[in-house]
Write an enzyme that holds these catalytic residues in place. Structure first.
Site, mmCIF file in Angstrom:
data_model
loop_
_atom_site.group_PDB
_atom_site.id
_atom_site.type_symbol
_atom_site.label_atom_id
_atom_site.label_comp_id
_atom_site.label_asym_id
_atom_site.label_seq_id
_atom_site.Cartn_x
_atom_site.Cartn_y
_atom_site.Cartn_z
ATOM 1 N N PRO A 1 -81.844 16.136 105.982
ATOM 2 C CA PRO A 1 -82.997 17.048 105.894
ATOM 3 C C PRO A 1 -84.303 16.291 106.074
ATOM 4 O O PRO A 1 -84.509 15.244 105.462
ATOM 5 C CB PRO A 1 -82.892 17.623 104.477
ATOM 6 C CG PRO A 1 -81.508 17.323 104.019
ATOM 7 C CD PRO A 1 -81.065 16.103 104.756
ATOM 8 N N GLU A 2 -85.161 16.802 106.942
ATOM 9 C CA GLU A 2 -86.468 16.201 107.181
ATOM 10 C C GLU A 2 -87.541 17.154 106.667
ATOM 11 O O GLU A 2 -87.223 18.126 105.992
ATOM 12 C CB GLU A 2 -86.618 15.905 108.692
ATOM 13 C CG GLU A 2 -85.489 15.021 109.224
ATOM 14 C CD GLU A 2 -85.583 14.751 110.725
ATOM 15 O OE1 GLU A 2 -86.704 14.804 111.273
ATOM 16 O OE2 GLU A 2 -84.540 14.509 111.337
#
Ligand SMILES: [Zn+2]
Length: 301
Positions: A2-3
């Site tokens: 996840p960014e």
């Protein structure tokens, strides 16, 4: 992993179910994920604390409680879901599935559910992380920004002033520009997906040495970073494997990516076959025509 857009999507979806809720019981099922705080004290300290705010910094999510801050990093496969105590289980989770076939919906508590916050009004927050690269950090008070993991983070890309960040590109660096984008001390929140997407949008080869970038290219690149992050948030994040929104659903950005995950496929702009390579030890996809390695030169007169 996840960014920024994935964590921001999670944050936005958790504000309503979490803000103002009181923690009745904190059930830490994998104590080694908790850093810097004795796991034996964790539940006692959290009991009775009210969740005051849900904040994001880079790829970190922070729950501000009355007297503590709980910092969450989702690692590779972390999922945060909000589910009421009496939520019905999705029977699809009991079938054997792999990869992209993983079902959607709030995953029932299983051996990968490492933290459960039981909340008043019948709510729960579940932290599930099959690969256990996620991290939990509990710090007293609200000075979480000073924690060593967060104090060195670079500017928030969606809040930065581009003219102030352009001069922070290291002038003599021979690192590939992609490595710089992934450096959380340079910019907070950009990872492999959005680095590739931003470089494509800016027309810059991921292996270009930082010192060869002209100021105008740096400006274009930073604008491209903002653009791909905003698009990622608009479509609620990129799911190609484990990322889930707090309702268990998938993000909608995967189908809209220009290069990431598309090695060997035609460029959406020019039709050239996209190359897949390794830059900064990360799988990297780019278009050899749209992103030439040589810096643009003025044509000879
Ligand atoms: Zn192209």
């Amino acid at each position: 992993m996840p960014e920024l857009p994935e964590v921001e999507t999670i944050r936005r979806a958790l504000v309503e179910p979490l803000t103002g809720r009181r923690i009745l019981l904190a059930e830490l099922r994998l104590p080694r994920l908790l850093l810097g705080f004795p796991a034996a004290d964790f539940s006692a300290k959290l009991k009775g604390q009210k969740i005051r705010a849900v904040i994001r910094r880079g790829k970190y999510l922070v729950l501000e409680l009355d007297k503590y801050a709980l910092i969450v990093h989702l690692g590779m496969t972390g999922q945060l879901t909000a589910a009421s105590r009496d939520a019905t289980e999705n029977p699809n989770f009991h079938k054997t599935v792999t990869g992209l076939q993983k079902p959607v919906g709030v995953h029932p508590v299983d051996k990968h559910t490492h933290l459960i916050l039981h909340l008043d009004q019948g709510g729960r927050l579940l932290f599930r992380d099959p690969r256990t690269f996620g991290k939990l950090v509990l710090v007293p008070g609200h000075k979480w920004r000073e924690h060593p993991r967060l104090s060195k983070l670079g500017p928030e890309p969606l809040e930065m002033k581009i003219a102030e960040v352009v001069p922070t590109f290291p002038k003599d660096s021979i690192r590939p520009v992609k490595a710089l984008l992934l450096d959380q001390e340079f910019l907070a929140g950009v990872g492999n997906i959005y680095a590739d997407e931003a470089l494509f949008l800016a027309g810059i080869h991921p292996r270009r040495k930082v010192k060869t970038l002209k100021p105008a290219e740096k400006t274009v690149l930073l604008k491209a970073v903002q653009s791909v992050l905003r698009k990622g948030i608009k479509y609620q994040g990129t799911t190609f494997s484990d990322y889930r929104k707090p309702d268990g659903g998938k993000g909608g950005n995967y189908e809209r990516l220009m290069v990431y995950g598309r090695g060997g496929m035609p460029c959406r702009i020019c039709g050239t076959t996209l190359h897949k390579t390794v830059v900064a030890q990360r799988g990297t996809v780019f278009c050899p025509l749209c992103q030439p390695l040589a810096s643009p030169r003025k044509k000879p007169v």
